[in-house]
Design a protein around this motif. Structure first.
Motif, short mmCIF file in Angstrom:
data_model
loop_
_atom_site.label_atom_id
_atom_site.label_comp_id
_atom_site.label_asym_id
_atom_site.label_seq_id
_atom_site.Cartn_x
_atom_site.Cartn_y
_atom_site.Cartn_z
N LEU A 112 1.75 3.72 1.83
CA LEU A 112 1.73 4.13 3.23
C LEU A 112 3.14 4.21 3.76
O LEU A 112 3.92 3.26 3.63
N ALA A 153 0.85 -1.19 0.00
CA ALA A 153 0.00 0.00 0.00
C ALA A 153 0.88 1.24 0.00
O ALA A 153 2.06 1.19 0.36
N ASP A 160 -6.20 4.41 9.49
CA ASP A 160 -6.96 3.92 8.33
C ASP A 160 -6.46 2.58 7.80
O ASP A 160 -7.00 2.08 6.82
N TYR A 161 -5.45 2.00 8.40
CA TYR A 161 -4.90 0.74 7.93
C TYR A 161 -4.78 -0.24 9.08
O TYR A 161 -4.51 0.16 10.22
N ASN A 162 -4.95 -1.50 8.77
CA ASN A 162 -4.73 -2.56 9.74
C ASN A 162 -3.36 -3.17 9.47
O ASN A 162 -3.21 -4.03 8.61
#
Length: 360
Positions: free
Chosen positions: A230, A228, A261-263
């Motif tokens: 990120l 991602a 917003d991310y796991n």
């Protein structure tokens, strides 16, 4: 062979001498005319001075949970309910599982009833002691029994409290290890809880990097999630002082705050950038960085490289400072933008004609 006259013999010898002279001159002409040898093609790259500022080192990393704990009851019993699901976020102190506390409730009631009875007996005997009817020795055992009854009551209340399992910290339920109606012993793992307040990223650090970066709180690092778009800042937590078995790498652990917003889950891959501080400089010779295969080694162990100068190969001695992966850091009488032969240097000789070409 017929005999020749003196005049014919003289003419024959003259012709023979002329032919030999022509053959000799032809041979000399062939020897004097050198064969044309095309210049050897040499792939070159410009020599570049190393930046004296900080340098970013890139490594592969793996996301790990800061704390992963298996939760268990401190008392045995039958599981009545599991109050959370896998992947659910929980807060510190939140109930996550509950035992059937019927037996513990009965023990509490029994302990409280016994305590009330003993306390009432103690009140009556103290009154008789005050009137002089009883001796002090008759009251002392009853006082001890009252203390023991209070301990039993408190123990029963504690067991009731322990029949409800609570989260010890904010986190995420990673796994559920039991099901309702199972009878479990003290210490049997019920749930696995992971801390979600921080994440850890581990990196296998090569010797060269471990030697040159600060392994303390001043280390600047950044992580980029592979799957991602990120990035997040990371800071130093700890490092190992012994290399991994079978390799010459050291474990570096970095810590960061997970984005909302991310796991970020344990096992995810990250690209980690570590900031190496600028190397100390001197006024004598700057350092240059070039491909490792451009560095040649002489029989006496010294190092040199080949430069492309006006269509010829020129040897230049250098000092090998260190090796970084497939590059070398060197110093010597070198200047910016010199064209260095980076392939085929072992087959060159001084002043050999070469045709310099840049790699595409």
């Amino acid at each position: 062979m017929p005999l020749l006259s003196s005049r014919g013999l003289s003419r024959y010898l003259c012709i023979t001498a002329s032919i030999c002279s022509l053959l000799a001159l032809s041979g000399c002409a062939e020897e004097e005319q050198p064969a044309h040898v095309p210049p050897r093609v040499a792939f070159v790259e410009p020599l570049q001075r190393m930046d004296n500022g900080p340098e970013a080192l890139r490594f592969s990393g793996v996301v790990e949970s800061v704390t992963s704990t298996q939760l268990a009851f401190q008392v045995p019993g039958r599981i009545e309910r599991i109050l959370v699901d896998e992947g659910e976020r929980v807060e510190k102190g939140q109930p996550v599982a509950k035992l059937d506390d019927t037996d513990y409730e009965l023990q509490r009631r029994e302990a409280e009833a016994r305590l009330r009875q003993l306390e009432a007996d103690l009140v009556r005997k103290r009154a008789l002691l005050a009137e002089g009817i009883l001796a002090p020795a008759a009251v002392e055992p009853l006082q001890a029994n009252v203390v023991a009854a209070r301990v039993a009551r408190d123990s029963a209340r504690r067991d009731i409290n322990h029949s409800t399992l609570e989260a010890p910290f904010d986190g995420v339920v990673a796994r559920r290890l039991v099901e309702p109606d199972m009878v479990v012993a003290t210490g049997t793992p019920i749930l696995e809880l992971q801390n979600n307040q921080h994440i850890e990223v581990t990196v296998d650090l090569p010797e060269t990097a471990a030697l040159s970066i600060p392994l303390n709180s001043s280390l600047q690092a950044e992580g980029e999630l592979v799957i991602a778009d990120l990035t997040l800042p990371l800071h130093y937590k700890e490092h190992s002082t012994q290399p991994r078995e079978g390799s010459r790498t050291y474990n570096l652990t970095l810590q960061g705050e997970p984005p909302a917003d991310y796991n970020l889950l344990p096992g995810m891959a990250m690209r980690v950038r570590l900031q190496r501080p600028p190397a100390p400089t001197d006024d004598k010779q700057p350092n240059f960085r070039l491909p490792l295969n451009a560095v040649q080694t002489a029989p006496n162990g010294s190092h040199y490289l080949w430069l492309a100068v006006d269509g010829q190969a020129k040897r230049r001695d250098l000092q090998l400072e260190r090796i970084e992966d497939d590059h070398a850091v060197v110093s010597g009488e070198l200047d910016d933008d010199m064209l260095v032969v980076v392939a085929g240097g072992s087959k060159l000789s001084e002043d050999q004609p070469i045709k310099a070409e840049r790699r595409k």
